[in-house]
Write a protein that holds these residues in place. Sequence first.
Motif, PDB file in Angstrom:
ATOM      1  N   ARG A 282      22.296 -16.231  33.703  1.00 32.95           N
ATOM      2  CA  ARG A 282      22.157 -15.309  34.834  1.00 32.95           C
ATOM      3  C   ARG A 282      22.872 -15.804  36.089  1.00 32.95           C
ATOM      4  O   ARG A 282      22.391 -15.662  37.202  1.00 32.95           O
ATOM      5  CB  ARG A 282      20.685 -15.034  35.142  1.00 32.95           C
ATOM      6  CG  ARG A 282      19.961 -14.312  34.015  1.00 32.95           C
ATOM      7  CD  ARG A 282      18.607 -13.819  34.460  1.00 32.95           C
ATOM      8  NE  ARG A 282      17.950 -13.092  33.386  1.00 32.95           N
ATOM      9  CZ  ARG A 282      16.788 -12.460  33.535  1.00 32.95           C
ATOM     10  NH1 ARG A 282      16.170 -12.493  34.700  1.00 32.95           N
ATOM     11  NH2 ARG A 282      16.242 -11.824  32.529  1.00 32.95           N
ATOM     12  N   ARG A 283      24.017 -16.419  35.886  1.00 33.64           N
ATOM     13  CA  ARG A 283      24.954 -16.801  36.947  1.00 33.64           C
ATOM     14  C   ARG A 283      24.507 -17.954  37.842  1.00 33.64           C
ATOM     15  O   ARG A 283      25.328 -18.563  38.512  1.00 33.64           O
ATOM     16  CB  ARG A 283      25.308 -15.588  37.831  1.00 33.64           C
ATOM     17  CG  ARG A 283      26.055 -14.505  37.075  1.00 33.64           C
ATOM     18  CD  ARG A 283      26.394 -13.302  37.937  1.00 33.64           C
ATOM     19  NE  ARG A 283      27.234 -12.374  37.207  1.00 33.64           N
ATOM     20  CZ  ARG A 283      26.785 -11.485  36.331  1.00 33.64           C
ATOM     21  NH1 ARG A 283      25.486 -11.400  36.101  1.00 33.64           N
ATOM     22  NH2 ARG A 283      27.602 -10.699  35.677  1.00 33.64           N
ATOM     23  N   ASP A 284      23.229 -18.259  37.892  1.00 36.02           N
ATOM     24  CA  ASP A 284      22.752 -19.263  38.844  1.00 36.02           C
ATOM     25  C   ASP A 284      21.933 -20.384  38.228  1.00 36.02           C
ATOM     26  O   ASP A 284      21.665 -21.373  38.911  1.00 36.02           O
ATOM     27  CB  ASP A 284      21.896 -18.591  39.926  1.00 36.02           C
ATOM     28  CG  ASP A 284      22.730 -17.797  40.911  1.00 36.02           C
ATOM     29  OD1 ASP A 284      23.665 -18.367  41.485  1.00 36.02           O
ATOM     30  OD2 ASP A 284      22.446 -16.596  41.094  1.00 36.02           O
ATOM     31  N   PHE A 285      21.520 -20.265  36.968  1.00 32.75           N
ATOM     32  CA  PHE A 285      20.601 -21.239  36.393  1.00 32.75           C
ATOM     33  C   PHE A 285      21.375 -22.140  35.423  1.00 32.75           C
ATOM     34  O   PHE A 285      21.730 -21.743  34.319  1.00 32.75           O
ATOM     35  CB  PHE A 285      19.430 -20.528  35.721  1.00 32.75           C
ATOM     36  CG  PHE A 285      18.666 -19.650  36.683  1.00 32.75           C
ATOM     37  CD1 PHE A 285      17.784 -20.214  37.596  1.00 32.75           C
ATOM     38  CD2 PHE A 285      18.874 -18.290  36.720  1.00 32.75           C
ATOM     39  CE1 PHE A 285      17.107 -19.429  38.507  1.00 32.75           C
ATOM     40  CE2 PHE A 285      18.203 -17.482  37.624  1.00 32.75           C
ATOM     41  CZ  PHE A 285      17.323 -18.057  38.528  1.00 32.75           C
TER      42      PHE A 285
ATOM     43  N   HIS B 173      20.180 -26.229  42.661  1.00 35.57           N
ATOM     44  CA  HIS B 173      21.028 -25.037  42.731  1.00 35.57           C
ATOM     45  C   HIS B 173      20.217 -23.780  42.422  1.00 35.57           C
ATOM     46  O   HIS B 173      20.438 -22.727  43.042  1.00 35.57           O
ATOM     47  CB  HIS B 173      22.201 -25.156  41.756  1.00 35.57           C
ATOM     48  CG  HIS B 173      23.124 -23.980  41.796  1.00 35.57           C
ATOM     49  ND1 HIS B 173      24.074 -23.812  42.770  1.00 35.57           N
ATOM     50  CD2 HIS B 173      23.220 -22.893  40.976  1.00 35.57           C
ATOM     51  CE1 HIS B 173      24.726 -22.678  42.555  1.00 35.57           C
ATOM     52  NE2 HIS B 173      24.227 -22.105  41.480  1.00 35.57           N
ATOM     53  N   ALA B 174      19.260 -23.883  41.491  1.00 33.85           N
ATOM     54  CA  ALA B 174      18.450 -22.727  41.122  1.00 33.85           C
ATOM     55  C   ALA B 174      17.639 -22.203  42.310  1.00 33.85           C
ATOM     56  O   ALA B 174      17.358 -21.001  42.395  1.00 33.85           O
ATOM     57  CB  ALA B 174      17.522 -23.083  39.962  1.00 33.85           C
TER      58      ALA B 174
ATOM     59  N   THR C   6      18.645 -21.763  45.147  1.00 40.68           N
ATOM     60  CA  THR C   6      19.496 -20.903  45.972  1.00 40.68           C
ATOM     61  C   THR C   6      19.728 -19.542  45.330  1.00 40.68           C
ATOM     62  O   THR C   6      20.338 -18.667  45.954  1.00 40.68           O
ATOM     63  CB  THR C   6      20.859 -21.570  46.222  1.00 40.68           C
ATOM     64  OG1 THR C   6      21.603 -21.645  44.985  1.00 40.68           O
ATOM     65  CG2 THR C   6      20.690 -22.966  46.797  1.00 40.68           C
ATOM     66  N   ALA C   7      19.264 -19.363  44.087  1.00 42.75           N
ATOM     67  CA  ALA C   7      19.476 -18.101  43.377  1.00 42.75           C
ATOM     68  C   ALA C   7      18.630 -16.988  43.995  1.00 42.75           C
ATOM     69  O   ALA C   7      17.515 -17.208  44.459  1.00 42.75           O
ATOM     70  CB  ALA C   7      19.120 -18.259  41.896  1.00 42.75           C
ATOM     71  N   GLU C   8      19.165 -15.785  43.990  1.00 48.59           N
ATOM     72  CA  GLU C   8      18.454 -14.640  44.575  1.00 48.59           C
ATOM     73  C   GLU C   8      17.091 -14.429  43.934  1.00 48.59           C
ATOM     74  O   GLU C   8      16.107 -14.123  44.612  1.00 48.59           O
ATOM     75  CB  GLU C   8      19.304 -13.384  44.447  1.00 48.59           C
ATOM     76  CG  GLU C   8      18.673 -12.161  45.089  1.00 48.59           C
ATOM     77  CD  GLU C   8      19.536 -10.926  44.976  1.00 48.59           C
ATOM     78  OE1 GLU C   8      19.088  -9.844  45.407  1.00 48.59           O
ATOM     79  OE2 GLU C   8      20.663 -11.025  44.439  1.00 48.59           O
TER      80      GLU C   8
END
Length: 263
Positions: A66-69, A114-115, A117-119
């Motif tokens: 899902r682009r962020d995880f 980093h996760a 910062t995911a929406e």
Amino acid sequence: MFGGFTANSGGDFGERMLNTVASQSIRHLFTESESVEVVIRCHPSSKLLQGSIDNFRMEGRNVVIRRDFQVEEMSFETDAVSIDFSSVLSGNIRLRQPTQAVAQVTLTEAGINHAFTAELVRKHQENLTNPELIQLSGGEPVSFTDVNVQLLPDNRLMIFAKAALPNGTVPISLSATLDVERRRKLLFQNPQFEPEVVPEELRGVSEVLTKAFAEILNGMVDLDRFDLDGVMMRINRLETKGKQLIFSGYAQIERFPKASKIS
């Protein structure tokens, strides 16, 4: 873009074709990947015409969901599996019945940070209206930002963040022990306010904010929100090891994703 992607090249034509189709299907579970290897074994190969597979194994490295995880390593391996072989001829794999697999997932400290910062994660940290927070903020919503996690031995961690209040930001700091509830929900047990990094004049309000943030964390990480297409993950145990967080458990595979599906 997708990195080195391989499949087992052994076996007869039917087994090689099955490996290729499985590779294309699994690849599309991830937004990105450094490498993914799919190996399907079937001996004797004649069993494949009846849809009987001895073993299926997938190993992925540096994959993104899902682009962020970001996941450093992910693997799962099944026992015998029954498929509809005719579906392979059309470029897909259809299971005759769901199957389970032993699974392991390795996250890094950097990937965890980093996760945050995911929406999908940020929306649980922003514009919060918890009664205690509203009282501190004079009726305005409160947001938590700049979350930073440090993994520690024995399944412990430190978490630093900032709470945005109308009159400025307040640093917060806590330690906790990681645990799992109902094999799917990550818990931050026994959270403790750590005042050393907080200015003395802010420690009173920071402690209240830290307690509220710990409650928010405990409602945030549920694996059901991150399920792959057709694959449900469950955790039996977890372990911090250096800068890694390792989950061991199982995957319930309901179906293979179609090769044309992009996550």
